[in-house]
Scaffold this active site. Structure first.
Site, short mmCIF file in Angstrom:
data_model
loop_
_atom_site.label_atom_id
_atom_site.label_comp_id
_atom_site.label_asym_id
_atom_site.label_seq_id
_atom_site.Cartn_x
_atom_site.Cartn_y
_atom_site.Cartn_z
N ALA A 80 0.82 -1.21 0.00
CA ALA A 80 0.00 0.00 0.00
C ALA A 80 0.86 1.27 0.00
O ALA A 80 0.60 2.21 -0.75
CB ALA A 80 -0.94 0.00 1.21
N GLU A 81 1.88 1.29 0.84
CA GLU A 81 2.68 2.50 0.98
C GLU A 81 3.52 2.76 -0.28
O GLU A 81 3.65 3.91 -0.70
CB GLU A 81 3.59 2.39 2.20
CG GLU A 81 2.83 2.25 3.51
CD GLU A 81 2.39 0.81 3.81
OE1 GLU A 81 1.63 0.63 4.78
OE2 GLU A 81 2.79 -0.11 3.06
N ASN A 124 2.69 1.73 -3.27
CA ASN A 124 1.73 2.14 -4.30
C ASN A 124 1.50 3.65 -4.25
O ASN A 124 1.49 4.33 -5.27
CB ASN A 124 0.38 1.44 -4.09
CG ASN A 124 0.43 -0.05 -4.34
OD1 ASN A 124 1.36 -0.56 -4.96
ND2 ASN A 124 -0.58 -0.75 -3.86
N ASN A 137 -6.76 0.93 5.76
CA ASN A 137 -6.36 -0.18 4.90
C ASN A 137 -6.53 -1.52 5.61
O ASN A 137 -5.58 -2.31 5.75
CB ASN A 137 -4.91 0.01 4.45
CG ASN A 137 -4.75 -0.15 2.95
OD1 ASN A 137 -5.26 -1.12 2.37
ND2 ASN A 137 -4.07 0.79 2.33
N GLY A 163 -18.53 7.74 -5.38
CA GLY A 163 -17.55 8.80 -5.27
C GLY A 163 -16.94 8.90 -3.89
O GLY A 163 -16.51 7.90 -3.32
N GLY A 174 -7.66 2.11 -3.60
CA GLY A 174 -7.63 2.97 -2.42
C GLY A 174 -6.31 3.71 -2.27
O GLY A 174 -6.28 4.86 -1.83
N ASP A 175 -5.22 3.05 -2.64
CA ASP A 175 -3.90 3.70 -2.58
C ASP A 175 -3.79 4.81 -3.62
O ASP A 175 -3.21 5.87 -3.35
CB ASP A 175 -2.80 2.67 -2.79
CG ASP A 175 -2.89 1.50 -1.82
OD1 ASP A 175 -3.26 1.74 -0.65
OD2 ASP A 175 -2.61 0.37 -2.23
N ASP A 201 -0.97 -3.23 -9.27
CA ASP A 201 -1.45 -2.35 -8.21
C ASP A 201 -1.17 -0.88 -8.53
O ASP A 201 -1.85 0.00 -8.02
CB ASP A 201 -0.78 -2.71 -6.89
CG ASP A 201 -1.25 -4.06 -6.36
OD1 ASP A 201 -1.98 -4.76 -7.07
OD2 ASP A 201 -0.86 -4.40 -5.23
#
Length: 328
Positions: free
Chosen positions: A37-38, A40, A168, A232, A259-260, A306
């Protein structure tokens, strides 16, 4: 030394996924990338011309070499990454059968990054930096990582950085009771909180979107950006609620990383310091930030990786202005 717009701390893994949509049982060929995640967020921000420093631990192995070279190739500062000789770099496999969300299988237990503890936090991680971005994945990785990420956030605040936090939620990594307890305890330490609707319900129970925003703001963040998927997003600042409609796409290829991408889009606008000098500036920036976040989140669903298809700044500006990206 030039400024660093964003520091982010977390684990990246080598990602393997079948070249064609197929079950892992029978896939003969795989393509290799990286996931986390980080990282990304870091890559997408770097493509939007933000200077980013990524902090982590990696094994002293070829997979760790691959992650470092990939991130450095995107222009990210990886000089503070520590290599662990006797621990491995984590890996994961993604299975996309052509319908529904992909299945992701993690192999990260006892990885190099799971060894993080409070003693690892260094002042030079935040040198010349403006902002810290963290997620709720890191505290779930190891025995000491809850205290580690809390120390990271507290230390960054003492150094004058603003902080964003994406919960997350990863249910596979810890119990729901522990996840809820820890994630709620970290919200007061951030300035920008960016949960999804499912995560808000997990943390606060079944309520209205407006109540979610109000209660999160009361916990301490300056801004809450609530991701609503096809509906949205909504931004909350003091007593203001800002709605931003979704960016429509015709098909969904892979939702992992959306989300990232949203987080990177939001931060890329909010961290333009001149826009945040006043109440009016924050409201104006939040409108733009949510719109860009929605666009980037939607675009992330259009490709398998990703982060691989994340646009650069020139491309996202063309999309924001409803112009066609020229073919190359």
């Amino acid at each position: 030394m030039s400024k660093v717009d964003v520091v982010t701390v977390g684990e990246s893994m080598v990602l393997f996924q079948p070249i064609t949509d197929n079950s892992l049982n029978y896939a003969p060929l795989f393509m290799k990338s990286l996931a986390g995640a980080e990282s990304n967020v870091a890559i997408t921000l770097a493509r939007l011309q933000k200077k980013v420093r990524w902090i982590s631990k990696l094994g002293k192995d070829p997979f760790g070499d691959f992650i470092l070279s990939t991130l450095a190739g995107e222009g990210i500062d990886v000089s503070r990454v520590k290599r662990e000789v006797h621990k491995n770099t984590a890996i994961c496999f993604k299975e996309n059968k052509g319908y529904g969300d992909p299945n992701v299988y993690y192999y990260r237990k006892n990885s190099a990054a799971s060894l993080f503890s409070q003693e690892d936090v260094k002042e030079d991680w935040f040198e010349n930096a403006l902002h810290l971005h963290v997620t709720g994945i890191t505290p779930a990785l190891g025995e000491n990582t809850v205290e580690f990420i809390r120390e990271v956030m507290v230390f960054a605040r003492k150094q004058g950085l603003s902080i964003s936090f994406d919960p997350n939620l990863r249910r596979k990594l810890w119990t729901e009771e522990k996840a809820k307890e820890v994630l709620l305890s970290l919200i007061p330490l951030c300035d920008i909180f960016m949960p999804g609707l499912e995560e808000a319900e997990f943390l606060l129970g079944n309520q209205s979107v407006e109540n979610y925003g109000k209660q999160f703001i009361e916990m301490g963040p300056k801004i809450v950006a609530l991701k609503l998927g096809e509906q949205g997003s909504k931004g909350f600042y003091k007593d203001q609620i800002i709605e931003s409609s979704a960016y429509k796409v015709n098909r969904i290829v892979d939702t992992v990383g959306a989300g990232d991408a949203f987080a990177a889009g939001l931060l890329s606008v909010l961290l333009e310091e001149e826009n945040l000098a006043s109440h009016e500036g924050i409201l104006r920036s939040l409108h733009h930030a949510l719109r860009r976040a929605n666009i980037l989140g939607a675009l992330a669903t259009q490709y398998k990786g990703d982060w691989d298809g994340a646009p650069n700044l020139e491309e996202i500006l063309l999309i924001e202005n409803e112009k066609q990206i020229p073919s190359r």
